[in-house]
Design a protein around this motif. Structure first.
Motif, PDB file in Angstrom:
ATOM      1  N   TYR A   1      37.783  42.916  62.298  1.00 20.19           N
ATOM      2  CA  TYR A   1      38.543  42.738  61.070  1.00 20.19           C
ATOM      3  C   TYR A   1      38.111  43.794  60.058  1.00 20.19           C
ATOM      4  CZ  TYR A   1      40.057  40.815  56.641  1.00 20.19           C
ATOM      5  OH  TYR A   1      40.616  40.663  55.406  1.00 20.19           O
ATOM      6  N   LYS A   2      39.074  44.425  59.422  1.00 20.61           N
ATOM      7  CA  LYS A   2      38.785  45.443  58.419  1.00 20.61           C
ATOM      8  C   LYS A   2      39.448  45.055  57.103  1.00 20.61           C
ATOM      9  CE  LYS A   2      38.633  49.253  61.710  1.00 20.61           C
ATOM     10  NZ  LYS A   2      39.196  50.555  62.036  1.00 20.61           N
ATOM     11  N   ARG A   3      38.872  45.552  56.008  1.00 15.41           N
ATOM     12  CA  ARG A   3      39.417  45.316  54.669  1.00 15.41           C
ATOM     13  C   ARG A   3      39.667  46.645  53.983  1.00 15.41           C
ATOM     14  NH1 ARG A   3      37.391  40.105  51.808  1.00 15.41           N
ATOM     15  NH2 ARG A   3      38.766  41.007  50.268  1.00 15.41           N
ATOM     16  N   ASP A   4      40.588  46.650  53.026  1.00 14.92           N
ATOM     17  CA  ASP A   4      40.761  47.809  52.163  1.00 14.92           C
ATOM     18  C   ASP A   4      39.527  47.916  51.278  1.00 14.92           C
ATOM     19  OD1 ASP A   4      43.240  48.114  53.263  1.00 14.92           O
ATOM     20  OD2 ASP A   4      44.343  47.392  51.528  1.00 14.92           O
ATOM     21  N   ILE A   5      39.035  49.130  51.082  1.00 22.44           N
ATOM     22  CA  ILE A   5      37.840  49.329  50.269  1.00 22.44           C
ATOM     23  C   ILE A   5      38.191  50.222  49.078  1.00 22.44           C
ATOM     24  CG2 ILE A   5      35.478  50.171  50.236  1.00 22.44           C
ATOM     25  CD1 ILE A   5      35.385  49.655  53.237  1.00 22.44           C
ATOM     26  N   PRO A   6      38.475  49.622  47.905  1.00 24.82           N
ATOM     27  CA  PRO A   6      38.715  50.425  46.706  1.00 24.82           C
ATOM     28  C   PRO A   6      37.400  50.709  45.987  1.00 24.82           C
ATOM     29  CG  PRO A   6      39.258  48.141  46.267  1.00 24.82           C
ATOM     30  CD  PRO A   6      38.793  48.223  47.703  1.00 24.82           C
ATOM     31  N   GLN A   7      37.282  51.918  45.464  1.00 22.35           N
ATOM     32  CA  GLN A   7      36.091  52.294  44.713  1.00 22.35           C
ATOM     33  C   GLN A   7      36.492  53.122  43.504  1.00 22.35           C
ATOM     34  OE1 GLN A   7      33.798  54.284  47.771  1.00 22.35           O
ATOM     35  NE2 GLN A   7      32.527  52.491  48.013  1.00 22.35           N
ATOM     36  N   GLY A   8      35.738  52.983  42.432  1.00 17.99           N
ATOM     37  CA  GLY A   8      35.964  53.791  41.239  1.00 17.99           C
ATOM     38  C   GLY A   8      36.811  53.077  40.205  1.00 17.99           C
ATOM     39  N   ASN A   9      37.450  53.884  39.349  1.00 12.73           N
ATOM     40  CA  ASN A   9      38.314  53.376  38.285  1.00 12.73           C
ATOM     41  C   ASN A   9      39.748  53.317  38.795  1.00 12.73           C
ATOM     42  OD1 ASN A   9      36.177  55.319  36.754  1.00 12.73           O
ATOM     43  ND2 ASN A   9      36.615  53.502  35.550  1.00 12.73           N
TER      44      ASN A   9
ATOM     45  N   ASP B   1      35.352  61.928  33.712  1.00  7.53           N
ATOM     46  CA  ASP B   1      36.047  61.923  34.998  1.00  7.53           C
ATOM     47  C   ASP B   1      36.323  60.492  35.430  1.00  7.53           C
ATOM     48  OD1 ASP B   1      36.180  64.732  35.707  1.00  7.53           O
ATOM     49  OD2 ASP B   1      34.001  64.642  35.866  1.00  7.53           O
ATOM     50  N   TYR B   2      37.573  60.216  35.717  1.00  7.18           N
ATOM     51  CA  TYR B   2      37.993  58.940  36.269  1.00  7.18           C
ATOM     52  C   TYR B   2      38.387  59.210  37.721  1.00  7.18           C
ATOM     53  CZ  TYR B   2      38.185  57.255  31.485  1.00  7.18           C
ATOM     54  OH  TYR B   2      37.860  56.908  30.201  1.00  7.18           O
ATOM     55  N   VAL B   3      37.706  58.558  38.640  1.00  9.51           N
ATOM     56  CA  VAL B   3      37.923  58.789  40.064  1.00  9.51           C
ATOM     57  C   VAL B   3      38.284  57.463  40.716  1.00  9.51           C
ATOM     58  CG1 VAL B   3      36.886  59.611  42.203  1.00  9.51           C
ATOM     59  CG2 VAL B   3      36.225  60.649  40.040  1.00  9.51           C
ATOM     60  N   PHE B   4      39.316  57.484  41.567  1.00  5.16           N
ATOM     61  CA  PHE B   4      39.710  56.308  42.334  1.00  5.16           C
ATOM     62  C   PHE B   4      39.847  56.712  43.788  1.00  5.16           C
ATOM     63  CE2 PHE B   4      42.965  53.567  44.254  1.00  5.16           C
ATOM     64  CZ  PHE B   4      42.351  52.341  44.091  1.00  5.16           C
ATOM     65  N   TYR B   5      39.261  55.901  44.662  1.00  2.00           N
ATOM     66  CA  TYR B   5      39.316  56.158  46.097  1.00  2.00           C
ATOM     67  C   TYR B   5      39.604  54.835  46.799  1.00  2.00           C
ATOM     68  CZ  TYR B   5      37.878  57.633  50.759  1.00  2.00           C
ATOM     69  OH  TYR B   5      37.853  57.912  52.102  1.00  2.00           O
TER      70      TYR B   5
ATOM     71  N   ARG C   1      37.847  43.463  40.474  1.00  2.00           N
ATOM     72  CA  ARG C   1      36.652  44.211  40.123  1.00  2.00           C
ATOM     73  C   ARG C   1      36.424  45.210  41.242  1.00  2.00           C
ATOM     74  NH1 ARG C   1      32.002  40.370  38.787  1.00  2.00           N
ATOM     75  NH2 ARG C   1      31.403  42.019  37.363  1.00  2.00           N
ATOM     76  N   ILE C   2      36.300  46.456  40.898  1.00  2.00           N
ATOM     77  CA  ILE C   2      36.202  47.500  41.900  1.00  2.00           C
ATOM     78  C   ILE C   2      34.813  48.096  41.847  1.00  2.00           C
ATOM     79  CG2 ILE C   2      37.147  49.685  42.691  1.00  2.00           C
ATOM     80  CD1 ILE C   2      39.731  48.850  41.241  1.00  2.00           C
ATOM     81  N   GLY C   3      34.187  48.186  42.980  1.00  2.00           N
ATOM     82  CA  GLY C   3      32.845  48.747  43.063  1.00  2.00           C
ATOM     83  C   GLY C   3      32.511  49.120  44.480  1.00  2.00           C
ATOM     84  N   PRO C   4      31.271  49.406  44.763  1.00  2.00           N
ATOM     85  CA  PRO C   4      30.887  49.828  46.104  1.00  2.00           C
ATOM     86  C   PRO C   4      31.174  48.813  47.176  1.00  2.00           C
ATOM     87  CG  PRO C   4      29.103  50.212  44.537  1.00  2.00           C
ATOM     88  CD  PRO C   4      30.168  49.456  43.820  1.00  2.00           C
ATOM     89  N   SER C   5      31.162  47.526  46.857  1.00  2.00           N
ATOM     90  CA  SER C   5      31.414  46.516  47.867  1.00  2.00           C
ATOM     91  C   SER C   5      32.903  46.249  48.060  1.00  2.00           C
ATOM     92  CB  SER C   5      30.711  45.210  47.491  1.00  2.00           C
ATOM     93  OG  SER C   5      31.295  44.683  46.317  1.00  2.00           O
ATOM     94  N   GLY C   6      33.755  46.794  47.189  1.00  2.00           N
ATOM     95  CA  GLY C   6      35.188  46.631  47.329  1.00  2.00           C
ATOM     96  C   GLY C   6      35.754  45.436  46.589  1.00  2.00           C
ATOM     97  N   ILE C   7      34.926  44.637  45.924  1.00  2.00           N
ATOM     98  CA  ILE C   7      35.451  43.505  45.147  1.00  2.00           C
ATOM     99  C   ILE C   7      34.798  43.478  43.794  1.00  2.00           C
ATOM    100  CG2 ILE C   7      36.179  41.987  46.955  1.00  2.00           C
ATOM    101  CD1 ILE C   7      33.476  40.609  46.790  1.00  2.00           C
TER     102      ILE C   7
END
Length: 140
Positions: free
Chosen positions: A26-34, A72-76, A134-140
């Protein structure tokens, strides 16, 4: 008799090994940044103060280490079974006012962060109608 036991053990081990790789993980989407949306970017213009920018965009992910005049605002977003989305917005300030806005990535498309669906724990604030991810290194 020993050949039969060896054959059964070997077939059982092979079945277990192939069974694990057949279903996958099982995989999840991983958002990071702003999170950077089209609506946020359209509100930015030169001449805005740092406070006005922070009200629209939030605090920057990165500030230039030797100068506080660049934000710098970065979203990945690493989609679980798809592509990756990268957006970067660099704001340059002079005398506490925006003088340059540099964009990279697809700013015209908004990203859907659908973290409420699927197995796993519920997202904080989910079900209240106004969940802000909430977006961070863990994805939530």
């Amino acid at each position: 008799m020993q050949n039969l036991i060896r054959t059964v053990v070997l077939l059982s081990a092979a079945t277990l090994i192939t069974g694990c790789s057949y279903f996958g993980v099982y995989k999840r989407d991983i958002p990071q940044g702003n999170l950077i949306t089209q609506e946020m970017v359209s509100q930015l213009h030169t001449g805005m103060s740092k406070a006005q920018v922070a009200q629209i965009m939030g605090t920057p992910l990165l500030e230039a280490p030797f100068s506080a005049d660049q934000w710098d605002y970065v979203f990945y977003l690493d989609e679980a079974y798809g592509d990756t989305v990268e957006k970067r917005l660099t704001l340059t300030f002079q005398n506490d006012q925006v003088v340059d806005i540099a964009k990279s990535g697809d700013m015209d498309s908004n990203v859907e962060l659908n973290q409420d669906s699927g197995p796993g724990p519920a997202v904080e604030g989910a079900g209240e109608g106004t969940a802000t991810p909430r977006i961070g290194p863990s994805g939530i």
